[in-house]
Design a protein around this motif. Structure first.
Motif, PDB file in Angstrom:
ATOM      1  N   ASP A 122       0.825  -1.211   0.000  1.00  0.00           N
ATOM      2  CA  ASP A 122       0.000   0.000   0.000  1.00  0.00           C
ATOM      3  C   ASP A 122       0.858   1.260   0.000  1.00  0.00           C
ATOM      4  N   ILE A 123       1.928   1.227   0.787  1.00  0.00           N
ATOM      5  CA  ILE A 123       2.811   2.397   0.861  1.00  0.00           C
ATOM      6  C   ILE A 123       3.531   2.597  -0.469  1.00  0.00           C
ATOM      7  N   ILE A 124       3.962   1.513  -1.106  1.00  0.00           N
ATOM      8  CA  ILE A 124       4.648   1.618  -2.402  1.00  0.00           C
ATOM      9  C   ILE A 124       3.708   2.174  -3.461  1.00  0.00           C
ATOM     10  N   LYS A 125       2.424   1.824  -3.395  1.00  0.00           N
ATOM     11  CA  LYS A 125       1.455   2.380  -4.351  1.00  0.00           C
ATOM     12  C   LYS A 125       1.386   3.900  -4.235  1.00  0.00           C
ATOM     13  N   VAL A 126       1.590   4.418  -3.028  1.00  0.00           N
ATOM     14  CA  VAL A 126       1.500   5.857  -2.796  1.00  0.00           C
ATOM     15  C   VAL A 126       2.808   6.562  -3.145  1.00  0.00           C
ATOM     16  N   ILE A 127       3.939   6.027  -2.678  1.00  0.00           N
ATOM     17  CA  ILE A 127       5.204   6.776  -2.821  1.00  0.00           C
ATOM     18  C   ILE A 127       6.199   6.125  -3.785  1.00  0.00           C
ATOM     19  N   GLY A 128       5.960   4.888  -4.207  1.00  0.00           N
ATOM     20  CA  GLY A 128       6.883   4.209  -5.113  1.00  0.00           C
ATOM     21  C   GLY A 128       7.945   3.423  -4.354  1.00  0.00           C
ATOM     22  N   ALA A 129       8.541   2.459  -5.051  1.00  0.00           N
ATOM     23  CA  ALA A 129       9.513   1.558  -4.433  1.00  0.00           C
ATOM     24  C   ALA A 129      10.796   2.291  -4.018  1.00  0.00           C
ATOM     25  N   LYS A 130      11.244   3.209  -4.862  1.00  0.00           N
ATOM     26  CA  LYS A 130      12.493   3.915  -4.567  1.00  0.00           C
ATOM     27  C   LYS A 130      12.347   4.770  -3.308  1.00  0.00           C
ATOM     28  N   ARG A 131      11.226   5.478  -3.199  1.00  0.00           N
ATOM     29  CA  ARG A 131      11.023   6.301  -2.011  1.00  0.00           C
ATOM     30  C   ARG A 131      10.690   5.433  -0.796  1.00  0.00           C
ATOM     31  N   PHE A 132      10.176   4.226  -1.000  1.00  0.00           N
ATOM     32  CA  PHE A 132       9.981   3.308   0.129  1.00  0.00           C
ATOM     33  C   PHE A 132      11.340   2.977   0.741  1.00  0.00           C
ATOM     34  N   LEU A 133      12.325   2.732  -0.118  1.00  0.00           N
ATOM     35  CA  LEU A 133      13.674   2.473   0.379  1.00  0.00           C
ATOM     36  C   LEU A 133      14.244   3.719   1.070  1.00  0.00           C
ATOM     37  N   LYS A 134      13.939   4.899   0.527  1.00  0.00           N
ATOM     38  CA  LYS A 134      14.361   6.144   1.166  1.00  0.00           C
ATOM     39  C   LYS A 134      13.705   6.288   2.540  1.00  0.00           C
ATOM     40  N   LEU A 135      12.456   5.824   2.647  1.00  0.00           N
ATOM     41  CA  LEU A 135      11.746   5.863   3.931  1.00  0.00           C
ATOM     42  C   LEU A 135      12.478   5.019   4.959  1.00  0.00           C
ATOM     43  N   LYS A 136      12.859   3.812   4.597  1.00  0.00           N
ATOM     44  CA  LYS A 136      13.589   2.942   5.521  1.00  0.00           C
ATOM     45  C   LYS A 136      14.899   3.600   5.951  1.00  0.00           C
ATOM     46  N   LYS A 137      15.598   4.201   4.989  1.00  0.00           N
ATOM     47  CA  LYS A 137      16.858   4.883   5.306  1.00  0.00           C
ATOM     48  C   LYS A 137      16.598   6.104   6.185  1.00  0.00           C
ATOM     49  N   ALA A 138      15.544   6.856   5.904  1.00  0.00           N
ATOM     50  CA  ALA A 138      15.221   8.051   6.690  1.00  0.00           C
ATOM     51  C   ALA A 138      14.900   7.674   8.130  1.00  0.00           C
ATOM     52  N   GLU A 139      14.198   6.561   8.332  1.00  0.00           N
ATOM     53  CA  GLU A 139      13.901   6.107   9.695  1.00  0.00           C
ATOM     54  C   GLU A 139      15.187   5.777  10.443  1.00  0.00           C
ATOM     55  N   MET A 140      16.076   5.034   9.786  1.00  0.00           N
ATOM     56  CA  MET A 140      17.348   4.671  10.432  1.00  0.00           C
ATOM     57  C   MET A 140      18.175   5.911  10.731  1.00  0.00           C
ATOM     58  N   ASP A 141      18.241   6.832   9.774  1.00  0.00           N
ATOM     59  CA  ASP A 141      19.009   8.063   9.980  1.00  0.00           C
ATOM     60  C   ASP A 141      18.447   8.876  11.146  1.00  0.00           C
ATOM     61  N   PHE A 142      17.114   8.940  11.235  1.00  0.00           N
ATOM     62  CA  PHE A 142      16.494   9.699  12.315  1.00  0.00           C
ATOM     63  C   PHE A 142      16.808   9.074  13.671  1.00  0.00           C
ATOM     64  N   LYS A 143      16.741   7.750  13.746  1.00  0.00           N
ATOM     65  CA  LYS A 143      17.072   7.068  15.006  1.00  0.00           C
ATOM     66  C   LYS A 143      18.520   7.343  15.404  1.00  0.00           C
ATOM     67  N   ARG A 144      19.418   7.249  14.441  1.00  0.00           N
ATOM     68  CA  ARG A 144      20.833   7.537  14.726  1.00  0.00           C
ATOM     69  C   ARG A 144      21.022   8.969  15.206  1.00  0.00           C
ATOM     70  N   LYS A 145      20.324   9.885  14.548  1.00  0.00           N
ATOM     71  CA  LYS A 145      20.419  11.297  14.908  1.00  0.00           C
ATOM     72  C   LYS A 145      19.925  11.524  16.341  1.00  0.00           C
ATOM     73  N   MET A 146      18.820  10.890  16.703  1.00  0.00           N
ATOM     74  CA  MET A 146      18.272  11.043  18.055  1.00  0.00           C
ATOM     75  C   MET A 146      19.197  10.426  19.101  1.00  0.00           C
ATOM     76  N   ILE A 147      19.754   9.271  18.805  1.00  0.00           N
ATOM     77  CA  ILE A 147      20.678   8.616  19.738  1.00  0.00           C
ATOM     78  C   ILE A 147      21.929   9.471  19.917  1.00  0.00           C
ATOM     79  N   LYS A 148      22.453  10.004  18.815  1.00  0.00           N
ATOM     80  CA  LYS A 148      23.644  10.861  18.898  1.00  0.00           C
ATOM     81  C   LYS A 148      23.342  12.105  19.735  1.00  0.00           C
TER      82      LYS A 148
END
Length: 157
Positions: A122-148
């Motif tokens: 459902d999410i890929i239908k809305v934002i596409g596969a490439k941005r889905f991968l960007k979403l996963k990366k953005a989540e990880m980056d945000f967690k790292r940023k908060m921990i730092k």
């Protein structure tokens, strides 16, 4: 004189009790405020990274929030199970321990299943596969940023 002392002790104990209740409420309010700030920062970070337009955001965020809400609910169930396990641990039989292990594994499987996987189509239908991968990366980056940021704010001992 004795009545005055008893009355003063009683009034002091009431004041201390009221202050403790007020401090707990303030702490809980502050904790909720911080949680809301972090959520707002996460939304801003993800929106920026995915470059969502208005229409995409209207479709994406309900799906994303559904996944996060389910994950939060399962994490809460897991914490409750752990608290219950801790209170029964000393008197626990091997059979009871095995039951707890099975329940914990089942909850962990459901938690990992809510990691955007069960809604990914459902999410890929809305934002596409490439941005889905960007979403996963953005989540990880945000967690790292908060921990730092947390580590940088924490005073060194």
């Amino acid at each position: 004189m004795r009545y005055i002392i008893i009355t003063l002790v009683f009034l002091c104990s009431l004041a201390i009790k009221a202050q403790n209740i007020d401090n707990r409420r303030i702490h809980k309010d502050r904790k909720n405020e911080m949680r809301d700030k972090i959520k707002a920062l996460a939304v801003a970070h993800i929106t920026k990274e995915l470059d969502l337009n208005t229409e995409e955001a209207q479709q994406f965020w309900p799906l994303y929030n559904e996944v996060k809400d389910e994950r939060d609910r399962l994490e809460k169930v897991k914490r409750q199970l752990i608290r219950k396990l801790e209170s029964e641990f000393d008197d626990m039989t091997e059979k009871t321990a095995s039951s707890y292990v099975d329940r914990m594994v089942a909850i962990d499987k459901r938690i990992s299943g809510t990691n955007l996987i069960y809604k990914h189509d459902d999410i890929i239908k809305v934002i596409g596969a490439k941005r889905f991968l960007k979403l996963k990366k953005a989540e990880m980056d945000f967690k790292r940023k908060m921990i730092k940021e947390y580590r940088d704010r924490k005073p060194r001992e």
